[in-house]
Design an enzyme around this catalytic site. Sequence first.
Site, PDB file in Angstrom:
ATOM      1  N   HIS A   1     -18.779  62.666  28.538  1.00  8.33           N
ATOM      2  CA  HIS A   1     -19.436  63.971  28.395  1.00  8.33           C
ATOM      3  C   HIS A   1     -18.445  65.038  27.935  1.00  8.33           C
ATOM      4  CE1 HIS A   1     -21.679  67.527  30.385  1.00  8.33           C
ATOM      5  NE2 HIS A   1     -22.144  67.317  29.180  1.00  8.33           N
TER       6      HIS A   1
ATOM      7  N   GLU B   1     -15.910  64.617  30.947  1.00 11.66           N
ATOM      8  CA  GLU B   1     -16.267  63.919  32.187  1.00 11.66           C
ATOM      9  C   GLU B   1     -16.518  62.451  31.809  1.00 11.66           C
ATOM     10  OE1 GLU B   1     -18.700  66.871  35.131  1.00 11.66           O
ATOM     11  OE2 GLU B   1     -19.702  66.397  33.272  1.00 11.66           O
TER      12      GLU B   1
ATOM     13  N   SER C   1     -26.128  65.244  28.802  1.00 12.96           N
ATOM     14  CA  SER C   1     -25.772  66.327  29.725  1.00 12.96           C
ATOM     15  C   SER C   1     -26.261  66.059  31.137  1.00 12.96           C
ATOM     16  CB  SER C   1     -26.434  67.629  29.276  1.00 12.96           C
ATOM     17  OG  SER C   1     -25.978  68.024  28.029  1.00 12.96           O
TER      18      SER C   1
ATOM     19  N   ASN D   1     -22.219  70.351  34.902  1.00 15.20           N
ATOM     20  CA  ASN D   1     -23.573  70.870  34.635  1.00 15.20           C
ATOM     21  C   ASN D   1     -24.382  71.074  35.916  1.00 15.20           C
ATOM     22  OD1 ASN D   1     -23.286  71.143  31.926  1.00 15.20           O
ATOM     23  ND2 ASN D   1     -24.247  69.197  31.392  1.00 15.20           N
TER      24      ASN D   1
HETATM   25  N1  CAA Z   1     -14.379  75.247  16.465  1.00 15.81           N
HETATM   26  C1  CAA Z   1     -13.051  75.434  16.528  1.00 15.81           C
HETATM   27  N2  CAA Z   1     -12.481  76.478  17.170  1.00 15.81           N
HETATM   28  C2  CAA Z   1     -13.298  77.375  17.750  1.00 15.81           C
HETATM   29  C3  CAA Z   1     -14.713  77.247  17.739  1.00 15.81           C
HETATM   30  C4  CAA Z   1     -15.249  76.121  17.062  1.00 15.81           C
HETATM   31  N3  CAA Z   1     -16.566  75.891  17.017  1.00 15.81           N
HETATM   32  N4  CAA Z   1     -15.241  78.299  18.426  1.00 15.81           N
HETATM   33  C5  CAA Z   1     -14.221  79.051  18.852  1.00 15.81           C
HETATM   34  N5  CAA Z   1     -13.045  78.496  18.455  1.00 15.81           N
HETATM   35  C6  CAA Z   1     -11.695  78.963  18.785  1.00 15.81           C
HETATM   36  C7  CAA Z   1     -11.331  80.175  17.996  1.00 15.81           C
HETATM   37  O1  CAA Z   1     -10.758  79.823  16.749  1.00 15.81           O
HETATM   38  C8  CAA Z   1     -10.335  80.866  18.915  1.00 15.81           C
HETATM   39  O2  CAA Z   1      -9.058  80.257  18.806  1.00 15.81           O
HETATM   40  P1  CAA Z   1      -7.686  81.079  19.099  1.00 15.81           P
HETATM   41  O3  CAA Z   1      -7.694  81.422  20.557  1.00 15.81           O
HETATM   42  O4  CAA Z   1      -6.629  80.106  18.719  1.00 15.81           O
HETATM   43  O5  CAA Z   1      -7.756  82.286  18.223  1.00 15.81           O
HETATM   44  C9  CAA Z   1     -10.858  80.561  20.301  1.00 15.81           C
HETATM   45  O6  CAA Z   1     -11.679  79.391  20.159  1.00 15.81           O
HETATM   46  C10 CAA Z   1     -11.685  81.701  20.827  1.00 15.81           C
HETATM   47  O7  CAA Z   1     -12.738  81.955  19.882  1.00 15.81           O
HETATM   48  P2  CAA Z   1     -13.230  83.387  19.422  1.00 15.81           P
HETATM   49  O8  CAA Z   1     -12.121  84.393  19.546  1.00 15.81           O
HETATM   50  O9  CAA Z   1     -13.927  83.273  18.107  1.00 15.81           O
HETATM   51  O10 CAA Z   1     -14.412  83.725  20.417  1.00 15.81           O
HETATM   52  P3  CAA Z   1     -14.387  83.793  21.971  1.00 15.81           P
HETATM   53  O11 CAA Z   1     -13.123  84.351  22.483  1.00 15.81           O
HETATM   54  O12 CAA Z   1     -15.685  84.404  22.348  1.00 15.81           O
HETATM   55  O13 CAA Z   1     -14.433  82.254  22.410  1.00 15.81           O
HETATM   56  C11 CAA Z   1     -15.656  80.416  23.183  1.00 15.81           C
HETATM   57  C12 CAA Z   1     -15.482  81.410  22.057  1.00 15.81           C
HETATM   58  C13 CAA Z   1     -14.432  79.501  23.248  1.00 15.81           C
HETATM   59  C14 CAA Z   1     -16.899  79.608  22.860  1.00 15.81           C
HETATM   60  C15 CAA Z   1     -15.787  81.198  24.531  1.00 15.81           C
HETATM   61  O14 CAA Z   1     -16.803  82.125  24.389  1.00 15.81           O
HETATM   62  C16 CAA Z   1     -16.076  80.302  25.695  1.00 15.81           C
HETATM   63  O15 CAA Z   1     -15.202  79.656  26.258  1.00 15.81           O
HETATM   64  N6  CAA Z   1     -17.342  80.268  26.114  1.00 15.81           N
HETATM   65  C17 CAA Z   1     -17.801  79.407  27.220  1.00 15.81           C
HETATM   66  C18 CAA Z   1     -17.984  78.012  26.702  1.00 15.81           C
HETATM   67  C19 CAA Z   1     -18.535  77.093  27.750  1.00 15.81           C
HETATM   68  O16 CAA Z   1     -18.712  77.421  28.914  1.00 15.81           O
HETATM   69  N7  CAA Z   1     -18.850  75.869  27.315  1.00 15.81           N
HETATM   70  C20 CAA Z   1     -19.489  74.894  28.153  1.00 15.81           C
HETATM   71  C21 CAA Z   1     -20.952  74.861  27.855  1.00 15.81           C
HETATM   72  S1  CAA Z   1     -21.824  73.680  28.874  1.00 15.81           S
HETATM   73  C22 CAA Z   1     -21.548  72.219  28.110  1.00 15.81           C
HETATM   74  O17 CAA Z   1     -20.961  72.118  27.076  1.00 15.81           O
HETATM   75  C23 CAA Z   1     -22.095  71.012  28.798  1.00 15.81           C
HETATM   76  C24 CAA Z   1     -23.498  70.655  28.571  1.00 15.81           C
HETATM   77  O18 CAA Z   1     -23.796  69.462  28.701  1.00 15.81           O
HETATM   78  C25 CAA Z   1     -24.569  71.625  28.301  1.00 15.81           C
HETATM   79  P1  NAD Z   2     -28.679  69.140  18.778  1.00 17.32           P
HETATM   80  O1  NAD Z   2     -30.110  69.508  18.957  1.00 17.32           O
HETATM   81  O2  NAD Z   2     -27.735  70.153  18.201  1.00 17.32           O
HETATM   82  O3  NAD Z   2     -28.558  67.825  17.870  1.00 17.32           O
HETATM   83  C1  NAD Z   2     -29.228  66.642  18.129  1.00 17.32           C
HETATM   84  C2  NAD Z   2     -29.181  65.804  16.858  1.00 17.32           C
HETATM   85  O4  NAD Z   2     -29.698  64.498  17.159  1.00 17.32           O
HETATM   86  C3  NAD Z   2     -30.043  66.360  15.711  1.00 17.32           C
HETATM   87  O5  NAD Z   2     -29.272  66.514  14.546  1.00 17.32           O
HETATM   88  C4  NAD Z   2     -31.131  65.281  15.533  1.00 17.32           C
HETATM   89  O6  NAD Z   2     -31.553  65.133  14.183  1.00 17.32           O
HETATM   90  C5  NAD Z   2     -30.364  64.049  16.011  1.00 17.32           C
HETATM   91  N1  NAD Z   2     -31.224  62.896  16.299  1.00 17.32           N
HETATM   92  C6  NAD Z   2     -32.450  62.866  16.901  1.00 17.32           C
HETATM   93  N2  NAD Z   2     -32.895  61.590  16.952  1.00 17.32           N
HETATM   94  C7  NAD Z   2     -31.915  60.798  16.403  1.00 17.32           C
HETATM   95  C8  NAD Z   2     -31.779  59.391  16.174  1.00 17.32           C
HETATM   96  N3  NAD Z   2     -32.738  58.542  16.511  1.00 17.32           N
HETATM   97  N4  NAD Z   2     -30.638  58.948  15.585  1.00 17.32           N
HETATM   98  C9  NAD Z   2     -29.658  59.807  15.226  1.00 17.32           C
HETATM   99  N5  NAD Z   2     -29.748  61.146  15.406  1.00 17.32           N
HETATM  100  C10 NAD Z   2     -30.865  61.635  15.992  1.00 17.32           C
HETATM  101  O7  NAD Z   2     -28.159  68.658  20.202  1.00 17.32           O
HETATM  102  P2  NAD Z   2     -26.679  68.745  20.820  1.00 17.32           P
HETATM  103  O8  NAD Z   2     -26.518  70.074  21.467  1.00 17.32           O
HETATM  104  O9  NAD Z   2     -25.706  68.256  19.819  1.00 17.32           O
HETATM  105  O10 NAD Z   2     -26.807  67.690  22.006  1.00 17.32           O
HETATM  106  C11 NAD Z   2     -26.662  66.297  21.784  1.00 17.32           C
HETATM  107  C12 NAD Z   2     -26.434  65.599  23.111  1.00 17.32           C
HETATM  108  O11 NAD Z   2     -25.251  66.131  23.722  1.00 17.32           O
HETATM  109  C13 NAD Z   2     -27.557  65.830  24.132  1.00 17.32           C
HETATM  110  O12 NAD Z   2     -27.685  64.680  24.937  1.00 17.32           O
HETATM  111  C14 NAD Z   2     -27.037  67.008  24.939  1.00 17.32           C
HETATM  112  O13 NAD Z   2     -27.599  67.092  26.211  1.00 17.32           O
HETATM  113  C15 NAD Z   2     -25.558  66.685  24.990  1.00 17.32           C
HETATM  114  N6  NAD Z   2     -24.677  67.831  25.219  1.00 17.32           N
HETATM  115  C16 NAD Z   2     -24.987  69.057  24.721  1.00 17.32           C
HETATM  116  C17 NAD Z   2     -24.113  70.118  24.947  1.00 17.32           C
HETATM  117  C18 NAD Z   2     -24.400  71.486  24.415  1.00 17.32           C
HETATM  118  O14 NAD Z   2     -23.794  72.458  24.867  1.00 17.32           O
HETATM  119  N7  NAD Z   2     -25.315  71.644  23.468  1.00 17.32           N
HETATM  120  C19 NAD Z   2     -22.915  69.913  25.643  1.00 17.32           C
HETATM  121  C20 NAD Z   2     -22.616  68.610  26.121  1.00 17.32           C
HETATM  122  C21 NAD Z   2     -23.511  67.577  25.914  1.00 17.32           C
END
Ligand code: CAA
Ligand code: NAD
Length: 282
Positions: A140, A152, A119, A190
């Site tokens: 990503h 990404e 991330s 992010n």
């Molecule tokens: N697997 C498959 N399908 C899924 C799912 C999953 N895990 N979760 C939700 N869905 C599907 C549902 O089946 C539903 O499909 P339809 O529209 O065809 O019915 C749709 O997604 C919407 O789901 P829900 O109605 O159950 O719930 P919702 O409307 O609250 O949507 C959500 C859920 C899509 C997660 C929505 O809340 C959302 O878009 N949230 C924001 C997500 C976001 O910003 N993600 C980025 C996070 S940051 C990141 O990922 C980067 C990082 O490195 C940290």
């Molecule tokens: P998570 O905590 O759900 O899972 C991490 C997994 O890695 C665990 O099952 C752990 O047992 C496993 N692990 C640790 N050491 C390991 C090793 N040596 N070999 C194999 N597996 C090992 O984390 P996550 O949310 O799936 O995130 C995974 C990566 O993806 C991170 O780099 C995170 O920043 C990135 N990411 C996360 C998100 C998010 O929304 N959570 C979105 C995009 C990218």
Amino acid sequence: MSIKIVGIIGSGLMGTGIAQACATAGIDVIVRDIDPAALKRCIESVSSGLARLVAKQKLTEEAKTAALAAIRTTTDIKDLSGADFIIEAATENLALKQKILQEVEAIAAPSCIIATNTSSVSITKLAATLAQPGRFVGMHFFNPVPVMALVEIIRAIQTTDATVALTEELARTVGKTSIGVKNAPGFVVNRILCPMINEAIFVLQEGLASMEEIDAGMKLGANHPIGPLALADLVGLDTLLAVMNVFYSDFKDPKYRPAPLLQEMVDAGYLGRKSGRGFYKY
Ligand code: CAA
Ligand code: NAD
């Protein structure tokens, strides 16, 4: 497509979602985790995710069976030696990722592309741990992977054009739209999203409004699909904290300091949905 087998390291939230997306696109997948319980949860979660699509008539029962059959799991990294493309999706920790990448390079075929789903960590710094850094790239995905349309693609300064082209091809094959990004902490999305979530935690910590009100505010006032605190729980508070710490240390700018309440929650083991409790209880 030239990529027939994708190896995935880490079967948490992201590794599981990436496995589902690849298997549904007809690619063979082998997922490695060090925790057998995480591998079991991965298969259960893909199975229930696919069942949801079948119930909505977006996938046939046969396609579900084929996708599940395409995913193998292992605790032994050597089982990924036949992969054409390996995606590291383990815990967000620089030292862990550097160690894993060296283990991957030791078993990967010479032509295998090695990607990370990090991330925030520098793709250039991770590439530098490899003997062949040109084949390394950031790929990503976003959470939940089966739903989110973006990938990404981040090039390290060492990444070759051929590596980027194959990564773009894989993103297209799994149905994602990719954007090309230069390497910098947190890339594009992010860099913008995580400070917003961190700010929401400061707002909560300062007692300006309740969690529910903060989330309702951003849903109703900014049209976000879920509020920032619910999104923190979806992402995982440990992952969010790790991202903010990378921003804080790499940019050396106090505007990126993690909210103390975020640190406090992680210290308590309140990691969000994945631990059953974050800002909300699940
Ligand atoms: N697997 C498959 N399908 C899924 C799912 C999953 N895990 N979760 C939700 N869905 C599907 C549902 O089946 C539903 O499909 P339809 O529209 O065809 O019915 C749709 O997604 C919407 O789901 P829900 O109605 O159950 O719930 P919702 O409307 O609250 O949507 C959500 C859920 C899509 C997660 C929505 O809340 C959302 O878009 N949230 C924001 C997500 C976001 O910003 N993600 C980025 C996070 S940051 C990141 O990922 C980067 C990082 O490195 C940290
Ligand atoms: P998570 O905590 O759900 O899972 C991490 C997994 O890695 C665990 O099952 C752990 O047992 C496993 N692990 C640790 N050491 C390991 C090793 N040596 N070999 C194999 N597996 C090992 O984390 P996550 O949310 O799936 O995130 C995974 C990566 O993806 C991170 O780099 C995170 O920043 C990135 N990411 C996360 C998100 C998010 O929304 N959570 C979105 C995009 C990218």
